[in-house]
Every structure is written in C-alpha cells, then in structure tokens.
Design a protein around this motif. Structure first.
Motif, PDB file in Angstrom:
ATOM      1  N   GLU A  22      -4.674 -38.760 -49.513  1.00 32.50           N
ATOM      2  CA  GLU A  22      -4.805 -40.065 -48.863  1.00 32.50           C
ATOM      3  C   GLU A  22      -6.079 -40.137 -48.027  1.00 32.50           C
ATOM      4  OE1 GLU A  22      -1.289 -40.096 -46.521  1.00 32.50           O
ATOM      5  OE2 GLU A  22       0.008 -40.707 -48.163  1.00 32.50           O
ATOM      6  N   ARG A  65      -9.178 -40.315 -50.209  1.00 36.33           N
ATOM      7  CA  ARG A  65      -9.269 -41.603 -50.887  1.00 36.33           C
ATOM      8  C   ARG A  65     -10.101 -42.578 -50.044  1.00 36.33           C
ATOM      9  NH1 ARG A  65      -3.713 -43.131 -51.990  1.00 36.33           N
ATOM     10  NH2 ARG A  65      -3.514 -41.218 -53.162  1.00 36.33           N
ATOM     11  N   GLN A  66     -10.080 -42.406 -48.732  1.00 37.26           N
ATOM     12  CA  GLN A  66     -10.869 -43.261 -47.842  1.00 37.26           C
ATOM     13  C   GLN A  66     -12.370 -43.100 -48.105  1.00 37.26           C
ATOM     14  OE1 GLN A  66      -9.711 -41.714 -44.063  1.00 37.26           O
ATOM     15  NE2 GLN A  66      -7.992 -43.120 -43.836  1.00 37.26           N
ATOM     16  N   GLN A  82     -14.037 -45.384 -50.808  1.00 33.94           N
ATOM     17  CA  GLN A  82     -14.124 -46.825 -50.587  1.00 33.94           C
ATOM     18  C   GLN A  82     -15.583 -47.236 -50.440  1.00 33.94           C
ATOM     19  OE1 GLN A  82     -11.737 -47.553 -47.163  1.00 33.94           O
ATOM     20  NE2 GLN A  82      -9.804 -47.294 -48.245  1.00 33.94           N
ATOM     21  N   PRO A 128     -16.973 -46.234 -46.333  1.00 34.64           N
ATOM     22  CA  PRO A 128     -16.161 -45.177 -45.736  1.00 34.64           C
ATOM     23  C   PRO A 128     -16.424 -45.037 -44.237  1.00 34.64           C
ATOM     24  CG  PRO A 128     -17.983 -44.212 -46.929  1.00 34.64           C
ATOM     25  CD  PRO A 128     -18.029 -45.704 -47.182  1.00 34.64           C
ATOM     26  N   ASN A 129     -15.441 -44.573 -43.551  1.00 35.95           N
ATOM     27  CA  ASN A 129     -15.522 -44.357 -42.114  1.00 35.95           C
ATOM     28  C   ASN A 129     -15.419 -42.852 -41.879  1.00 35.95           C
ATOM     29  OD1 ASN A 129     -14.973 -44.084 -39.375  1.00 35.95           O
ATOM     30  ND2 ASN A 129     -13.744 -45.940 -39.293  1.00 35.95           N
ATOM     31  N   GLU A 173     -13.235 -41.547 -38.963  1.00 34.25           N
ATOM     32  CA  GLU A 173     -11.797 -41.700 -39.186  1.00 34.25           C
ATOM     33  C   GLU A 173     -11.280 -40.629 -40.153  1.00 34.25           C
ATOM     34  OE1 GLU A 173      -8.628 -44.942 -40.977  1.00 34.25           O
ATOM     35  OE2 GLU A 173     -10.563 -45.646 -40.269  1.00 34.25           O
ATOM     36  N   VAL A 174     -12.059 -40.353 -41.199  1.00 36.14           N
ATOM     37  CA  VAL A 174     -11.676 -39.308 -42.153  1.00 36.14           C
ATOM     38  C   VAL A 174     -11.557 -37.960 -41.433  1.00 36.14           C
ATOM     39  CG1 VAL A 174     -12.443 -37.998 -44.177  1.00 36.14           C
ATOM     40  CG2 VAL A 174     -12.620 -40.492 -44.164  1.00 36.14           C
ATOM     41  N   ASN A 223      -8.530 -37.759 -39.184  1.00 38.31           N
ATOM     42  CA  ASN A 223      -7.310 -37.469 -39.946  1.00 38.31           C
ATOM     43  C   ASN A 223      -7.276 -36.017 -40.418  1.00 38.31           C
ATOM     44  OD1 ASN A 223      -6.129 -40.001 -39.675  1.00 38.31           O
ATOM     45  ND2 ASN A 223      -7.251 -40.814 -41.412  1.00 38.31           N
TER      46      ASN A 223
END
Length: 109
Positions: free
Chosen positions: A63, A66-67, A70, A73-74, A77-78, A81
């Motif tokens: 998950e 997968r970001q 995009q 992408p950020n 944030e990745v 996480n």
C-alpha cells in the motif's frame, strides 16, 4: 501554530527529498533512510499509546509503495508510513518473543 509549522516542515522535507532523489538519480538515498528512522521514532511516540495489538493500524508495504507510483507522490508521507511499519514490526517481534513463552498467547498471534 503547530499545524502551520508542521506543514512548513513537511514541505521543506518534501523539497529536500525531491532534490536529493533528482541529484542521486533514484529515491533510495541515505537521507531518505535517516528520515524514515526519525519517522519511526515519531511513530513510536504515537503508537505506543495503543495498548492492544488489535488497535494497531493495519499497514502493508504494498500500500505504501503504491503511493510512489501516483502522478504526484508525497515522499515524506511514504517515509512516514515506512517509519510506522518499521516500528510496528520491531515491537510486534518483541511482543512475540515475550508472549511465546506463555502458551495461551500463541492463539492470539
């Protein structure tokens, strides 16, 4: 306020991650690794408040990665996480090692 300061800090980290990745030609950098370790420590402050494993967030690397695919992408944030997942895995392993000495806990895990 804290919200604006956090937003500015995140934007700064985003820009630095993008600059380093552009310079290095890939996203896997020492800076990114160090940032994810820092985020792991921050995640620990947040997640240690959850008393039961069942209350922990359910996260997968699939998950998170997968970001990256995009259009926008950020990276912060990745890595945030990834830091959470690192903390969850380390503490789950610690709990498993302790809990496996008690047979009734085997079914829980």
């Amino acid at each position: 306020s804290d919200g604006r300061a956090r937003g500015r800090a995140t934007a700064k980290i985003e820009n630095l991650l993008k600059e380093v990745a552009k310079h290095e030609g890939h996203n896997d950098t020492t800076f990114a690794t160090r940032y994810s370790v820092l985020r792991e420590e921050a995640a620990g402050q947040e997640l240690c408040k959850l008393e039961r494993i069942q209350d922990w967030p359910s996260m997968t690397l699939e998950e998170v990665f997968r970001q990256i695919n995009q259009a926008n992408p950020n990276p912060a944030e990745v890595l945030d996480n990834i830091g959470k997942i690192r903390w969850l895995l380390a503490h789950y392993a610690q709990i498993m090692c302790k809990d496996l000495t008690e047979p009734e806990n085997l079914t829980l895990h």
